[in-house]
Design a protein around this motif. Structure first.
Motif, mmCIF file in Angstrom:
data_model
loop_
_atom_site.group_PDB
_atom_site.id
_atom_site.type_symbol
_atom_site.label_atom_id
_atom_site.label_comp_id
_atom_site.label_asym_id
_atom_site.label_seq_id
_atom_site.Cartn_x
_atom_site.Cartn_y
_atom_site.Cartn_z
ATOM 1 N N LEU A 17 -73.548 1.999 -36.879
ATOM 2 C CA LEU A 17 -73.580 2.116 -35.321
ATOM 3 C C LEU A 17 -72.897 3.233 -34.801
ATOM 4 O O LEU A 17 -73.193 3.745 -34.068
ATOM 5 C CB LEU A 17 -73.177 0.884 -34.825
ATOM 6 N N GLY A 18 -71.835 3.754 -35.578
ATOM 7 C CA GLY A 18 -71.158 4.846 -34.969
ATOM 8 C C GLY A 18 -71.895 6.021 -35.327
ATOM 9 O O GLY A 18 -71.737 7.090 -34.284
ATOM 10 N N VAL A 21 -63.385 2.010 -37.858
ATOM 11 C CA VAL A 21 -64.766 1.956 -37.427
ATOM 12 C C VAL A 21 -65.779 2.591 -38.684
ATOM 13 O O VAL A 21 -66.460 1.643 -39.175
ATOM 14 C CB VAL A 21 -65.295 2.704 -36.325
ATOM 15 N N PHE A 67 -63.212 8.100 -33.892
ATOM 16 C CA PHE A 67 -63.080 6.874 -34.789
ATOM 17 C C PHE A 67 -62.078 7.057 -35.720
ATOM 18 O O PHE A 67 -61.831 5.989 -36.544
ATOM 19 C CB PHE A 67 -64.417 6.838 -35.625
ATOM 20 N N VAL A 126 -58.069 -0.081 -36.228
ATOM 21 C CA VAL A 126 -59.399 -0.256 -36.340
ATOM 22 C C VAL A 126 -60.044 0.831 -37.010
ATOM 23 O O VAL A 126 -60.130 2.154 -36.478
ATOM 24 C CB VAL A 126 -60.143 -0.559 -35.123
ATOM 25 N N PHE A 137 -70.581 -1.325 -38.707
ATOM 26 C CA PHE A 137 -70.019 -0.349 -37.667
ATOM 27 C C PHE A 137 -70.117 1.077 -37.922
ATOM 28 O O PHE A 137 -70.218 1.992 -37.066
ATOM 29 C CB PHE A 137 -68.403 -0.724 -37.559
ATOM 30 N N HIS A 141 -66.376 0.196 -42.210
ATOM 31 C CA HIS A 141 -67.262 -1.101 -42.310
ATOM 32 C C HIS A 141 -68.677 -0.733 -42.209
ATOM 33 O O HIS A 141 -69.280 0.187 -41.323
ATOM 34 C CB HIS A 141 -66.852 -2.012 -40.934
#
Length: 305
Positions: A171-172, A162, A139, A160, A168, A165
């Motif tokens: 979810l990561g 991850v 990530f 980006v 995110f 956020h």
């Protein structure tokens, strides 16, 4: 003539009473370990929850339910408990679906999948800290796998991040958790698949059941109990997540990835408030019990059917 002596009725040899001292000797270490490792922490947590306790000075003063009221009135603490339930259910469902699908695919290619099965077990035997570091590199907004792939697909789109956020990042962490523990589901379900009676499936295939219909009508009912048990195990493991949160996000951004286990660690080892940590632990135990009881009931019913 020799004298005839009436020996009387013969007595059966007396059976020695069954002694259990040897069993007690062998069982005693296990009982002692259970009491020490299970009973003592439970009593300690219960006492700390109702007293003012710090890391260096536990059980200073009895405060009753004041700490419970403080924790239940804390929006961050209650949000972490709710977030933990959502996270555990999400991760367990995804892990079981992917695990069952992978196990069935390996079962279909049982003769040629030995190497693949071994590789699939690698995430499960990798230490969680290493898993967290690996996914943090994935990530990484500066040259990580996700950033590189998205940069190739959408050139000029910028970096980006991850884990910066809230959604995110949540979810990561879940993705890393699924990657780590799905092989356990694969292993359990695969063992159930290779242990079932193949003649039933062959008879159903002769009757015209193929593909998904065969799986839904024959294979899935046969392994439903194991799938339910695997879901229960995965659910409990998801409630305990700490390493991945600590390595990947440290509970952030904000409180978006603060799970109950991480919140307990913060209270005990950052704020040195053992009483608060004990209360959160007891509340987490209640939440886990409420969530898992229906799963236990369904799993038991599936095993009996």
């Amino acid at each position: 003539m020799g004298e005839n002596r009436d020996a009387g009725p013969s007595r059966a040899p007396r059976r020695r009473p069954r002694t259990t001292w040897t069993r007690r000797v062998f069982v005693a270490p296990a009982v002692l370990a259970l009491v020490v490792l299970g009973g003592y922490p439970l009593v300690f947590i219960a006492l700390a929850a109702f007293t003012e306790s710090s890391l260096g000075r536990p059980f200073q003063e009895f405060v009753g339910t004041a700490t419970f009221e403080s924790v239940l009135g804390d929006a961050d603490a209650t949000a972490a408990l709710v977030r933990g339930v959502v996270y555990a259910v999400l991760v367990a469902v995804v892990s079981v679906v992917l695990g069952v699908a992978t196990a069935v695919a390996l079962w279909r290619s049982v003769r040629s999948g030995a190497i693949v099965r071994t590789l699939l077990l690698l995430p499960m035997i990798t230490p969680p800290v290493v898993v967290g570091i690996l996914w943090k590199l994935v990530f990484n907004p500066s040259g990580g796998l996700v950033d590189t792939v998205l940069g190739a697909v959408f050139p000029g789109g910028g970096t980006v991040s991850v884990l910066s956020h809230p959604v995110f990042a949540f979810l990561g962490v879940a993705l890393a958790d699924v990657w780590e523990w799905t092989p356990l589901i694969v292993l359990l379900v695969f063992a159930a698949l290779i242990g079932q009676d193949t003649e039933i499936g062959e008879a159903a295939a002769l009757d015209g059941a193929h593909g998904f219909r065969l799986f839904r009508s024959i294979t899935l009912p046969a392994i439903a109990g194991v799938v339910g048990a695997a879901f229960l195990i995965r659910l409990v493991l998801a409630f305990k997540v700490f390493d991945l949160v600590y390595i990947l996000t440290s509970g952030g951004p904000g409180q978006s990835t603060t799970m109950p286990a991480y919140l307990i660690w913060q209270a005990a080892l950052q704020q040195f408030d053992v009483g608060r940590a004990a209360v959160i632990t007891l509340l987490l135990a209640v939440v886990v019990t409420v969530v898992t009881l229906p799963v236990v009931a369904v799993t038991r019913r599936l095993h009996h059917d």
